[in-house]
Design a protein around this motif. Structure first.
Motif, PDB file in Angstrom:
ATOM      1  N   GLU A   1       0.842  -1.202   0.000  1.00  0.00           N
ATOM      2  CA  GLU A   1       0.000   0.000   0.000  1.00  0.00           C
ATOM      3  C   GLU A   1       0.878   1.253   0.000  1.00  0.00           C
ATOM      4  O   GLU A   1       0.582   2.227  -0.684  1.00  0.00           O
ATOM      5  CB  GLU A   1      -0.947  -0.012   1.207  1.00  0.00           C
ATOM      6  N   SER A   2       1.986   1.175   0.718  1.00  0.00           N
ATOM      7  CA  SER A   2       2.889   2.332   0.771  1.00  0.00           C
ATOM      8  C   SER A   2       3.574   2.567  -0.580  1.00  0.00           C
ATOM      9  O   SER A   2       4.123   3.628  -0.827  1.00  0.00           O
ATOM     10  CB  SER A   2       3.926   2.173   1.892  1.00  0.00           C
ATOM     11  N   HIS A   3       3.528   1.568  -1.464  1.00  0.00           N
ATOM     12  CA  HIS A   3       4.043   1.727  -2.832  1.00  0.00           C
ATOM     13  C   HIS A   3       3.003   2.407  -3.716  1.00  0.00           C
ATOM     14  O   HIS A   3       3.226   2.544  -4.924  1.00  0.00           O
ATOM     15  CB  HIS A   3       4.345   0.354  -3.441  1.00  0.00           C
ATOM     16  N   GLY A   4       1.840   2.722  -3.166  1.00  0.00           N
ATOM     17  CA  GLY A   4       0.818   3.436  -3.940  1.00  0.00           C
ATOM     18  C   GLY A   4      -0.204   2.560  -4.625  1.00  0.00           C
ATOM     19  O   GLY A   4      -0.969   3.043  -5.468  1.00  0.00           O
ATOM     20  N   ALA A   5      -0.233   1.269  -4.281  1.00  0.00           N
ATOM     21  CA  ALA A   5      -1.239   0.381  -4.885  1.00  0.00           C
ATOM     22  C   ALA A   5      -2.626   0.912  -4.550  1.00  0.00           C
ATOM     23  O   ALA A   5      -2.858   1.425  -3.461  1.00  0.00           O
ATOM     24  CB  ALA A   5      -1.077  -1.040  -4.345  1.00  0.00           C
ATOM     25  N   ARG A   6      -3.549   0.764  -5.511  1.00  0.00           N
ATOM     26  CA  ARG A   6      -4.907   1.251  -5.284  1.00  0.00           C
ATOM     27  C   ARG A   6      -5.594   0.390  -4.221  1.00  0.00           C
ATOM     28  O   ARG A   6      -6.255   0.883  -3.329  1.00  0.00           O
ATOM     29  CB  ARG A   6      -5.685   1.189  -6.613  1.00  0.00           C
ATOM     30  N   ALA A   7      -5.407  -0.909  -4.344  1.00  0.00           N
ATOM     31  CA  ALA A   7      -5.952  -1.838  -3.349  1.00  0.00           C
ATOM     32  C   ALA A   7      -5.069  -3.071  -3.343  1.00  0.00           C
ATOM     33  O   ALA A   7      -4.531  -3.460  -4.380  1.00  0.00           O
ATOM     34  CB  ALA A   7      -7.376  -2.226  -3.721  1.00  0.00           C
ATOM     35  N   VAL A   8      -4.889  -3.645  -2.171  1.00  0.00           N
ATOM     36  CA  VAL A   8      -4.112  -4.882  -2.070  1.00  0.00           C
ATOM     37  C   VAL A   8      -5.056  -5.984  -1.600  1.00  0.00           C
ATOM     38  O   VAL A   8      -5.590  -5.926  -0.493  1.00  0.00           O
ATOM     39  CB  VAL A   8      -2.919  -4.735  -1.094  1.00  0.00           C
ATOM     40  N   HIS A   9      -5.285  -6.955  -2.477  1.00  0.00           N
ATOM     41  CA  HIS A   9      -6.172  -8.075  -2.157  1.00  0.00           C
ATOM     42  C   HIS A   9      -5.297  -9.265  -1.781  1.00  0.00           C
ATOM     43  O   HIS A   9      -4.501  -9.736  -2.595  1.00  0.00           O
ATOM     44  CB  HIS A   9      -7.025  -8.450  -3.370  1.00  0.00           C
ATOM     45  N   LEU A  10      -5.466  -9.728  -0.571  1.00  0.00           N
ATOM     46  CA  LEU A  10      -4.631 -10.835  -0.099  1.00  0.00           C
ATOM     47  C   LEU A  10      -5.305 -12.183  -0.330  1.00  0.00           C
ATOM     48  O   LEU A  10      -6.476 -12.371   0.015  1.00  0.00           O
ATOM     49  CB  LEU A  10      -4.365 -10.638   1.404  1.00  0.00           C
ATOM     50  N   VAL A  11      -4.560 -13.114  -0.898  1.00  0.00           N
ATOM     51  CA  VAL A  11      -5.042 -14.490  -0.961  1.00  0.00           C
ATOM     52  C   VAL A  11      -3.973 -15.377  -0.335  1.00  0.00           C
ATOM     53  O   VAL A  11      -2.784 -15.190  -0.578  1.00  0.00           O
ATOM     54  CB  VAL A  11      -5.380 -14.982  -2.404  1.00  0.00           C
ATOM     55  N   THR A  12      -4.420 -16.289   0.502  1.00  0.00           N
ATOM     56  CA  THR A  12      -3.453 -17.208   1.113  1.00  0.00           C
ATOM     57  C   THR A  12      -3.949 -18.634   0.936  1.00  0.00           C
ATOM     58  O   THR A  12      -5.153 -18.888   0.873  1.00  0.00           O
ATOM     59  CB  THR A  12      -3.243 -16.944   2.625  1.00  0.00           C
ATOM     60  N   LEU A  13      -3.016 -19.536   0.882  1.00  0.00           N
ATOM     61  CA  LEU A  13      -3.368 -20.953   0.762  1.00  0.00           C
ATOM     62  C   LEU A  13      -4.002 -21.448   2.056  1.00  0.00           C
ATOM     63  O   LEU A  13      -5.029 -22.097   2.041  1.00  0.00           O
ATOM     64  CB  LEU A  13      -2.087 -21.752   0.453  1.00  0.00           C
ATOM     65  N   LEU A  14      -3.373 -21.126   3.173  1.00  0.00           N
ATOM     66  CA  LEU A  14      -3.852 -21.634   4.460  1.00  0.00           C
ATOM     67  C   LEU A  14      -4.127 -20.520   5.452  1.00  0.00           C
ATOM     68  O   LEU A  14      -3.576 -19.424   5.353  1.00  0.00           O
ATOM     69  CB  LEU A  14      -2.810 -22.581   5.073  1.00  0.00           C
ATOM     70  N   ASP A  15      -4.962 -20.857   6.399  1.00  0.00           N
ATOM     71  CA  ASP A  15      -5.302 -19.942   7.483  1.00  0.00           C
ATOM     72  C   ASP A  15      -5.285 -20.745   8.792  1.00  0.00           C
ATOM     73  O   ASP A  15      -5.917 -21.796   8.881  1.00  0.00           O
ATOM     74  CB  ASP A  15      -6.710 -19.374   7.234  1.00  0.00           C
ATOM     75  N   LYS A  16      -4.517 -20.255   9.755  1.00  0.00           N
ATOM     76  CA  LYS A  16      -4.479 -20.881  11.095  1.00  0.00           C
ATOM     77  C   LYS A  16      -5.025 -19.843  12.066  1.00  0.00           C
ATOM     78  O   LYS A  16      -4.257 -19.154  12.742  1.00  0.00           O
ATOM     79  CB  LYS A  16      -3.019 -21.131  11.490  1.00  0.00           C
ATOM     80  N   PRO A  17      -6.357 -19.671  12.119  1.00  0.00           N
ATOM     81  CA  PRO A  17      -6.944 -18.566  12.888  1.00  0.00           C
ATOM     82  C   PRO A  17      -6.615 -18.586  14.380  1.00  0.00           C
ATOM     83  O   PRO A  17      -6.559 -17.531  15.006  1.00  0.00           O
ATOM     84  CB  PRO A  17      -8.450 -18.718  12.651  1.00  0.00           C
ATOM     85  N   SER A  18      -6.366 -19.761  14.922  1.00  0.00           N
ATOM     86  CA  SER A  18      -6.113 -19.874  16.360  1.00  0.00           C
ATOM     87  C   SER A  18      -4.833 -19.148  16.782  1.00  0.00           C
ATOM     88  O   SER A  18      -4.633 -18.865  17.955  1.00  0.00           O
ATOM     89  CB  SER A  18      -6.010 -21.340  16.766  1.00  0.00           C
ATOM     90  N   ARG A  19      -3.963 -18.847  15.821  1.00  0.00           N
ATOM     91  CA  ARG A  19      -2.671 -18.251  16.140  1.00  0.00           C
ATOM     92  C   ARG A  19      -2.596 -16.748  15.857  1.00  0.00           C
ATOM     93  O   ARG A  19      -1.553 -16.119  16.033  1.00  0.00           O
ATOM     94  CB  ARG A  19      -1.594 -18.948  15.318  1.00  0.00           C
ATOM     95  N   ARG A  20      -3.694 -16.163  15.408  1.00  0.00           N
ATOM     96  CA  ARG A  20      -3.663 -14.774  14.934  1.00  0.00           C
ATOM     97  C   ARG A  20      -3.281 -13.769  16.012  1.00  0.00           C
ATOM     98  O   ARG A  20      -3.789 -13.805  17.116  1.00  0.00           O
ATOM     99  CB  ARG A  20      -5.009 -14.393  14.325  1.00  0.00           C
ATOM    100  N   ARG A  21      -2.378 -12.863  15.664  1.00  0.00           N
ATOM    101  CA  ARG A  21      -2.005 -11.778  16.585  1.00  0.00           C
ATOM    102  C   ARG A  21      -2.408 -10.411  16.057  1.00  0.00           C
ATOM    103  O   ARG A  21      -2.487  -9.458  16.818  1.00  0.00           O
ATOM    104  CB  ARG A  21      -0.495 -11.813  16.864  1.00  0.00           C
TER     105      ARG A  21
END
Ligand code: IMP
Ligand code: MG
Length: 182
Positions: free
Chosen positions: A118-138
């Motif tokens: 975003e700091s590079h000036g992207a209009r929007a950054v859409h994140l896609v990830t293969l995996l999600d381990k929600p129990s570990r989120r900080r």
């Protein structure tokens, strides 16, 4: 002792399940963003295989670029400090970015990469990830789509490593706790 062959690995998500899910992820991305105006930014090294499979299912992207971050820590634990080791080459100003990452664990790496792009000036950054381990989120991170939600287990394969090994496995496997120290 070095683990040999596939000893110490248990398949968690098969090659077939991954392929099916990558199709669904591509459909979701195509329905959400205009790929012809988007740059896919691949988070090295873990997202390498997902990115290769995903970009071939998307209509012509504007470009593909790479970024690499490192989260410092011991063994399989993140310290919270994330550094950018390799930056994108392209000018992202005004463009949509599809950030492809391997796993949302604490979320610190993806969140840092997202704000960095975003700091590079992207209009929007859409994140896609293969995996999600929600129990570990900080930190809170909102991906456009994730492939699979997994429990708090250390996984390898399909791009993901333990000490640079196992990235080449075509499936996702759980590394037995004993093997982490092998
Ligand atoms: P985060 O910053 O804690 O979300 O961690 C993200 C990075 O840690 C990922 O991009 C991976 O490189 C690594 N990582 C976290 N969990 C795993 C895992 O289960 N297997 C392999 N790498 C992992
Ligand atoms: Mg890694």
């Amino acid at each position: 002792m070095e683990p040999t062959g596939l000893q110490g690995l248990e398949v968690l998500i098969s090659e077939h399940e991954i392929a099916k899910r990558v199709d669904e992820m591509a459909a979701r991305i195509t329905a959400t963003i205009d790929c012809s105006e988007a740059v896919a930014v691949v988070a090295l090294k873990g997202a390498l295989i997902l990115a290769a499979d995903l970009v071939r299912r998307l209509p012509a992207l504007r470009a593909i670029d790479f970024v690499q971050a490192r989260s410092y820590g011991h063994g399989t634990e993140s310290s919270g400090e994330v550094r950018i080791l390799r930056d994108v080459e392209m000018l992202l100003t005004g463009l949509d970015v599809l950030l492809i990452d391997d796993i949302l664990d604490t979320g610190l790496t993806s969140a840092r990469l997202k704000s960095h792009l975003e700091s590079h000036g992207a209009r929007a950054v859409h994140l896609v990830t293969l995996l999600d381990k929600p129990s570990r989120r900080r930190v809170e991170v909102q991906p456009l789509i994730t492939g699979f939600t997994v429990p708090d287990l250390f996984v390898v394969g399909y791009g993901m490593d333990f000490a640079e090994r196992y990235r080449d496995l075509p499936y996702i496997a759980v590394l037995s706790p004993g093997e982490e120290h092998a």
